[in-house]
Motif scaffolding. Structure first.
Motif, PDB file in Angstrom:
ATOM      1  N   GLY A   1       0.788  -1.233   0.000  1.00 49.52           N
ATOM      2  CA  GLY A   1       0.000   0.000   0.000  1.00 49.52           C
ATOM      3  C   GLY A   1       0.813   1.273   0.000  1.00 49.52           C
ATOM      4  O   GLY A   1       0.248   2.365   0.113  1.00 49.52           O
ATOM      5  N   ILE A   2       2.137   1.186  -0.155  1.00 50.31           N
ATOM      6  CA  ILE A   2       2.964   2.393  -0.064  1.00 50.31           C
ATOM      7  C   ILE A   2       2.664   3.356  -1.218  1.00 50.31           C
ATOM      8  O   ILE A   2       2.587   4.566  -1.026  1.00 50.31           O
ATOM      9  N   MET A   3       2.465   2.815  -2.421  1.00 47.06           N
ATOM     10  CA  MET A   3       2.195   3.681  -3.561  1.00 47.06           C
ATOM     11  C   MET A   3       0.762   4.210  -3.554  1.00 47.06           C
ATOM     12  O   MET A   3       0.471   5.242  -4.153  1.00 47.06           O
ATOM     13  N   GLU A   4      -0.129   3.504  -2.890  1.00 49.96           N
ATOM     14  CA  GLU A   4      -1.525   3.957  -2.796  1.00 49.96           C
ATOM     15  C   GLU A   4      -1.725   4.954  -1.652  1.00 49.96           C
ATOM     16  O   GLU A   4      -2.800   5.546  -1.516  1.00 49.96           O
ATOM     17  N   GLY A   5      -0.705   5.105  -0.816  1.00 47.14           N
ATOM     18  CA  GLY A   5      -0.803   6.031   0.300  1.00 47.14           C
ATOM     19  C   GLY A   5      -1.382   5.436   1.558  1.00 47.14           C
ATOM     20  O   GLY A   5      -1.560   6.138   2.557  1.00 47.14           O
ATOM     21  N   THR A   6      -1.652   4.109   1.531  1.00 42.24           N
ATOM     22  CA  THR A   6      -2.203   3.457   2.732  1.00 42.24           C
ATOM     23  C   THR A   6      -1.114   2.832   3.590  1.00 42.24           C
ATOM     24  O   THR A   6      -1.315   2.603   4.784  1.00 42.24           O
ATOM     25  N   GLY A   7       0.050   2.521   3.003  1.00 44.08           N
ATOM     26  CA  GLY A   7       1.197   1.998   3.747  1.00 44.08           C
ATOM     27  C   GLY A   7       2.182   3.116   4.058  1.00 44.08           C
ATOM     28  O   GLY A   7       2.377   4.033   3.256  1.00 44.08           O
ATOM     29  N   LYS A   8       2.805   3.065   5.236  1.00 40.65           N
ATOM     30  CA  LYS A   8       3.714   4.132   5.656  1.00 40.65           C
ATOM     31  C   LYS A   8       5.166   3.737   5.387  1.00 40.65           C
ATOM     32  O   LYS A   8       5.619   2.688   5.837  1.00 40.65           O
ATOM     33  N   PRO A   9       5.928   4.571   4.658  1.00 46.86           N
ATOM     34  CA  PRO A   9       7.344   4.267   4.409  1.00 46.86           C
ATOM     35  C   PRO A   9       8.158   4.291   5.701  1.00 46.86           C
ATOM     36  O   PRO A   9       7.798   4.956   6.675  1.00 46.86           O
ATOM     37  N   ASP A  10       9.280   3.580   5.677  1.00 38.07           N
ATOM     38  CA  ASP A  10      10.203   3.565   6.817  1.00 38.07           C
ATOM     39  C   ASP A  10      11.283   4.621   6.557  1.00 38.07           C
ATOM     40  O   ASP A  10      12.321   4.334   5.966  1.00 38.07           O
ATOM     41  N   TYR A  11      11.018   5.844   6.971  1.00 38.94           N
ATOM     42  CA  TYR A  11      11.951   6.945   6.720  1.00 38.94           C
ATOM     43  C   TYR A  11      13.257   6.781   7.489  1.00 38.94           C
ATOM     44  O   TYR A  11      14.343   7.117   7.010  1.00 38.94           O
ATOM     45  N   ARG A  12      13.170   6.280   8.719  1.00 37.74           N
ATOM     46  CA  ARG A  12      14.330   6.234   9.603  1.00 37.74           C
ATOM     47  C   ARG A  12      15.464   5.391   9.021  1.00 37.74           C
ATOM     48  O   ARG A  12      16.642   5.736   9.174  1.00 37.74           O
ATOM     49  N   THR A  13      15.117   4.276   8.348  1.00 35.43           N
ATOM     50  CA  THR A  13      16.166   3.405   7.797  1.00 35.43           C
ATOM     51  C   THR A  13      16.998   4.143   6.762  1.00 35.43           C
ATOM     52  O   THR A  13      18.233   4.019   6.742  1.00 35.43           O
ATOM     53  N   CYS A  14      16.355   4.930   5.898  1.00 43.09           N
ATOM     54  CA  CYS A  14      17.103   5.696   4.894  1.00 43.09           C
ATOM     55  C   CYS A  14      18.007   6.734   5.558  1.00 43.09           C
ATOM     56  O   CYS A  14      19.152   6.941   5.118  1.00 43.09           O
ATOM     57  N   VAL A  15      17.505   7.376   6.613  1.00 48.17           N
ATOM     58  CA  VAL A  15      18.329   8.353   7.341  1.00 48.17           C
ATOM     59  C   VAL A  15      19.553   7.660   7.939  1.00 48.17           C
ATOM     60  O   VAL A  15      20.685   8.173   7.859  1.00 48.17           O
ATOM     61  N   ASP A  16      19.349   6.499   8.538  1.00 53.93           N
ATOM     62  CA  ASP A  16      20.461   5.754   9.143  1.00 53.93           C
ATOM     63  C   ASP A  16      21.491   5.337   8.096  1.00 53.93           C
ATOM     64  O   ASP A  16      22.705   5.402   8.340  1.00 53.93           O
ATOM     65  N   ILE A  17      21.008   4.917   6.918  1.00 57.89           N
ATOM     66  CA  ILE A  17      21.921   4.461   5.861  1.00 57.89           C
ATOM     67  C   ILE A  17      22.845   5.594   5.418  1.00 57.89           C
ATOM     68  O   ILE A  17      24.072   5.428   5.356  1.00 57.89           O
ATOM     69  N   VAL A  18      22.270   6.763   5.100  1.00 55.67           N
ATOM     70  CA  VAL A  18      23.117   7.857   4.607  1.00 55.67           C
ATOM     71  C   VAL A  18      23.987   8.431   5.724  1.00 55.67           C
ATOM     72  O   VAL A  18      25.112   8.882   5.469  1.00 55.67           O
ATOM     73  N   THR A  19      23.501   8.403   6.957  1.00 60.81           N
ATOM     74  CA  THR A  19      24.311   8.893   8.077  1.00 60.81           C
ATOM     75  C   THR A  19      25.556   8.038   8.260  1.00 60.81           C
ATOM     76  O   THR A  19      26.686   8.557   8.334  1.00 60.81           O
ATOM     77  N   GLN A  20      25.382   6.724   8.335  1.00 62.01           N
ATOM     78  CA  GLN A  20      26.515   5.824   8.537  1.00 62.01           C
ATOM     79  C   GLN A  20      27.497   5.879   7.371  1.00 62.01           C
ATOM     80  O   GLN A  20      28.719   5.914   7.568  1.00 62.01           O
ATOM     81  N   THR A  21      26.953   5.926   6.153  1.00 70.50           N
ATOM     82  CA  THR A  21      27.829   5.969   4.976  1.00 70.50           C
ATOM     83  C   THR A  21      28.618   7.266   4.928  1.00 70.50           C
ATOM     84  O   THR A  21      29.826   7.268   4.638  1.00 70.50           O
ATOM     85  N   ALA A  22      27.952   8.393   5.201  1.00 68.55           N
ATOM     86  CA  ALA A  22      28.635   9.687   5.159  1.00 68.55           C
ATOM     87  C   ALA A  22      29.756   9.760   6.180  1.00 68.55           C
ATOM     88  O   ALA A  22      30.858  10.248   5.887  1.00 68.55           O
ATOM     89  N   LEU A  23      29.512   9.273   7.385  1.00 64.62           N
ATOM     90  CA  LEU A  23      30.531   9.341   8.437  1.00 64.62           C
ATOM     91  C   LEU A  23      31.736   8.473   8.103  1.00 64.62           C
ATOM     92  O   LEU A  23      32.879   8.826   8.423  1.00 64.62           O
ATOM     93  N   ARG A  24      31.497   7.327   7.466  1.00 59.08           N
ATOM     94  CA  ARG A  24      32.631   6.468   7.074  1.00 59.08           C
ATOM     95  C   ARG A  24      33.408   7.063   5.906  1.00 59.08           C
ATOM     96  O   ARG A  24      34.642   7.048   5.896  1.00 59.08           O
ATOM     97  N   GLN A  25      32.678   7.562   4.923  1.00 56.88           N
ATOM     98  CA  GLN A  25      33.310   7.976   3.669  1.00 56.88           C
ATOM     99  C   GLN A  25      33.995   9.339   3.745  1.00 56.88           C
ATOM    100  O   GLN A  25      34.809   9.656   2.884  1.00 56.88           O
ATOM    101  N   MET A  26      33.674  10.162   4.755  1.00 60.54           N
ATOM    102  CA  MET A  26      34.242  11.506   4.792  1.00 60.54           C
ATOM    103  C   MET A  26      35.686  11.520   5.292  1.00 60.54           C
ATOM    104  O   MET A  26      36.413  12.491   5.057  1.00 60.54           O
ATOM    105  N   ILE A  27      36.119  10.475   5.964  1.00 55.72           N
ATOM    106  CA  ILE A  27      37.413  10.531   6.654  1.00 55.72           C
ATOM    107  C   ILE A  27      38.585  10.561   5.684  1.00 55.72           C
ATOM    108  O   ILE A  27      39.488  11.402   5.797  1.00 55.72           O
ATOM    109  N   ALA A  28      38.595   9.664   4.701  1.00 59.40           N
ATOM    110  CA  ALA A  28      39.746   9.576   3.785  1.00 59.40           C
ATOM    111  C   ALA A  28      39.990  10.874   3.026  1.00 59.40           C
ATOM    112  O   ALA A  28      41.119  11.403   3.033  1.00 59.40           O
TER     113      ALA A  28
END
Length: 685
Positions: free
Chosen positions: A553-580
């Motif tokens: 139901g996500i495309m119909e608007g009846t299911g709710k997306p999991d926003y937090r997982t996407c935030v966690d993914i980019v946060t962890q990746t950014a913190l790892r990749q910025m160091i080098a």
């Protein structure tokens, strides 16, 4: 007296920033759904910034301890390092916190029309701008007071200034990289799956990456930009003050002169900010956003230069010559400051020509989109490369004119004059991500088409304001890096004497080796930043596709997306990749200087400045032109949303995103960090 004037001016800027902050918070925010979305964005942004600063501390604390224990550097350099790092981090924190509170209020103010929404967004940006210049002057004046109290005199006053520049630059590089990787990783992932594959609008609440995208706007475009321009402001002032210690030995007036330039500009900025307003446009017309911005800059520059003219003429004693025998006069230095103001306006206007509303370059990219993805990318790359021409001519003309007028110190004053307008310029810049977030919140909260009809045009101008301020920052960084290089040569002469040659002969293979290595650094640095965005974006694409498949139901608007997982993914990746990439400008000068010597290190500095300015200009301007070409098509041109041209434009914008918001802007603090590290290691060469 001068130190007190600078300190008071800095406090005035901070106090006025607090007044504007309270005014922003007093604006209504009553839409329940919008409040929920804004809270999620704020929570994600604050969590990222806290984790980023913890990561940076793991690098910064050992460096600070090393500076403290090395006899050639010592406690004053360490003190400056701590002040610079903390102030730069604080600037980023303020920028992010203002943005996440202003965005929802701008969205609600849009129900009252363009004037109210624009005014609130600009006031939110002005809080960040005032805090940047206020913190910069207070930090510099505070260090001067501390040195006077401790009896530190002569060239030893260079030590805390170098430390402040190093601390600010180190934090800024991490902030620009970390925030840029997060914001563009989320943006790329959200656009590729949402717009191209699922054919849903930008900021559609069904897109699981949409909150991460809006979080990124705050930590990249607000926190990263604020830390960056604080660092540029502090480094430029410190570089000119350091240069004055060497070429005007024993002259306190010249040592403190950059603080006077900064103080009068704060007065001009405080007077100009309330006068940046727009009215309601006529039907079918665009709001006069850029006119209002340029008017504010013109008022700030005019008032500042008038005040500086009378101070130069009546109050400040100037020496006749510097240590190299170059004449210096009150009027010559005032003209150099005026040239800095002219360069500021010129850089912003040139970037506007390439990226702004009605730009033929933007139209060219949009038209090329009808030929497909490849022709769009080719056209965008060509525009970016071409956009280096006039900025480089302006920078060269300013540098040559100021050197002729007042020697190296004149070049430094032009750079300081440019950066003294950071208060109004950051206000113009920070307006952009606030309106961008406001539009996203309005879309996700279903606040209605009448709100988007206000926020979308303001957001489009926000892309241009972000682009013109990046052009300004890069040009000022180029001039500041030239001043730092001059300080490197002069300090090398002072410390090494006849033991080390300070003549950089281009027939010397050691100098040439340094030039080649320096020219390479911006490309490698940018490639690592671009690759980091690609990695983050790829992970977001996979996650968004997974959620579209698995959440019913996500495309119909009846299911709710999991926003937090996407935030966690980019946060962890950014913190790892910025160091080098962040360690490159700190490590490479040390390796080259210790292994190949002072001549190669000098070549490295020049090579990095020349190639870095051109690469950064090409990336930031080209990326903004790509973005606005996409928005032009989305407004109905060349087939409008959902057309093949639109899909090609989204691809071009995907390439341009890490160009303009990650790699390009991060080159700015990288250039100065290389030069600062070179200055720090002179005693070890």
């Amino acid at each position: 007296m001068v130190t007190a004037l600078a300190f008071i001016a800095g406090l005035v800027a901070i106090a006025y920033g607090v007044v504007l902050y309270r005014r922003v918070l007093a604006a209504p925010a009553t839409n329940t759904r919008a409040i929920e979305i804004a809270s999620a964005i704020s929570e994600g942004a604050q969590a990222f910034l806290a984790r980023q600063y913890r990561t940076v501390a793991m690098v910064g604390v050992p460096i600070g301890v090393l500076i403290l224990v090395l006899p050639a550097l010592g406690p004053w350099t360490a003190l400056g390092f701590v002040v610079g790092a903390l102030a730069s981090a604080a600037a980023g924190f303020v920028g992010m916190n203002v943005s996440v509170r202003a965005n929802i209020r701008v969205a609600e103010a849009a129900t009252q029309g363009f004037g109210r929404a624009f005014g609130l967004a600009f006031e939110g940006g002005a809080v960040t701008g005032l805090m940047v210049v206020g913190a910069g002057l207070v930090s510099l004046a505070g260090l001067v007071y501390a040195m006077e109290a401790a009896g530190v005199t002569g060239v030893h006053r260079m030590e805390p200034l170098l430390g402040l520049a190093f601390g600010g630059s180190l934090i800024s590089v991490f902030a620009r990289l970390g925030g840029g990787i997060l914001t563009k990783g989320a943006d790329v992932g959200a656009d590729l799956v949402g717009k191209v594959e699922a054919n849903i609008p930008e900021d559609d609440p069904r897109n699981p990456a949409v909150i991460a995208d809006n979080v990124g706007d705050n930590v990249g475009d607000c926190a990263g930009m604020a830390a960056d321009l604080f660092e540029t402001y502090g480094v430029t002032a410190a570089a000119v003050m350091i240069l004055s210690l060497i070429i005007f030995p024993g002259n306190d007036g010249m040592f403190l002169y950059p603080l006077i330039v900064g103080a009068v500009s704060i007065i001009g900025t405080v007077i100009a900010i309330p006068r940046v307003t727009i009215g309601e446009p006529a039907a079918g017309q665009q709001p006069e956003v850029m006119r209002a911005m340029y008017l504010g800059l013109g008022i700030a520059a005019g008032i500042s230069l008038v005040l500086l003219f009378f101070l130069n003429w009546w109050v400040i004693p100037f020496p006749d010559l510097d240590a190299s025998g170059h004449s210096v006069g009150w009027f010559s230095l005032w003209v150099c400051a005026a040239i800095g103001a002219i360069v500021t306006g010129a850089m912003m206007w040139i970037t506007d020509v390439y990226t702004g509303d009605g730009s033929r370059h933007v139209e060219k990219i949009a038209a090329a989109s009808e030929g497909g993805h490849g022709t769009n990318v080719i056209s965008g790359l060509a525009v970016g490369m071409q956009s280096t021409l006039w900025p480089v001519i302006v920078i060269v003309a300013a540098m040559m004119s100021c050197f002729w007028l007042a020697g190296l110190f004149g070049v430094g004053i032009a750079a300081m004059s440019m950066l003294s307008f950071a208060g109004i310029v950051v206000s113009i810049d920070a307006y952009g991500p606030i309106t961008d977030n406001a539009g996203g919140i309005a879309e996700m909260a279903a606040m209605g088409e009448e709100v988007r009809a206000v926020t979308d045009p303001l957001d489009a101008f926000g892309n241009t304001t972000k682009a013109v301020t990046k052009g300004y920052a890069i040009a000022s960084a180029g001039l500041a890096a030239v001043v730092l290089f001059a300080a490197y040569i002069e300090d090398l002469k002072r410390l090494a004497g006849d033991d080390v040659s300070t003549l950089f002969d281009l027939s010397d293979t050691t100098v040439l080796a340094g030039l080649f290595l320096g020219a390479m650094i911006p490309f490698v640095f940018a490639s690592l930043a671009m690759n980091a965005v690609g990695i983050a974006g790829g992970k977001v694409v996979e996650e968004v596709r997974r959620q579209f498949r698995e959440i019913e139901g996500i495309m119909e608007g009846t299911g709710k997306p999991d926003y937090r997982t996407c935030v966690d993914i980019v946060t962890q990746t950014a913190l790892r990749q910025m160091i080098a990439p962040a360690l490159i400008p700190a490590v490479v000068p040390i390796v080259v200087g210790l292994l190949l010597g002072a001549q190669a290190l000098g070549g490295l500095l020049i090579g990095s400045i020349v190639s870095g300015v051109c690469v950064a200009l090409s990336m930031t301007t080209g990326g903004a032109a790509w973005d606005n070409a996409k928005k032009l098509i989305e407004s109905g041109a060349h087939g409008g949303k959902g057309s093949e041209a639109h899909k090609a434009a989204v691809t071009g914008d995907t390439v341009g995103d890490p160009y303009k918001d990650t790699a390009g802007p991060a080159i700015n603090p990288m250039l100065k960090l290389i030069n600062i590290v070179a200055l720090l290691i002179i005693p070890f060469l």
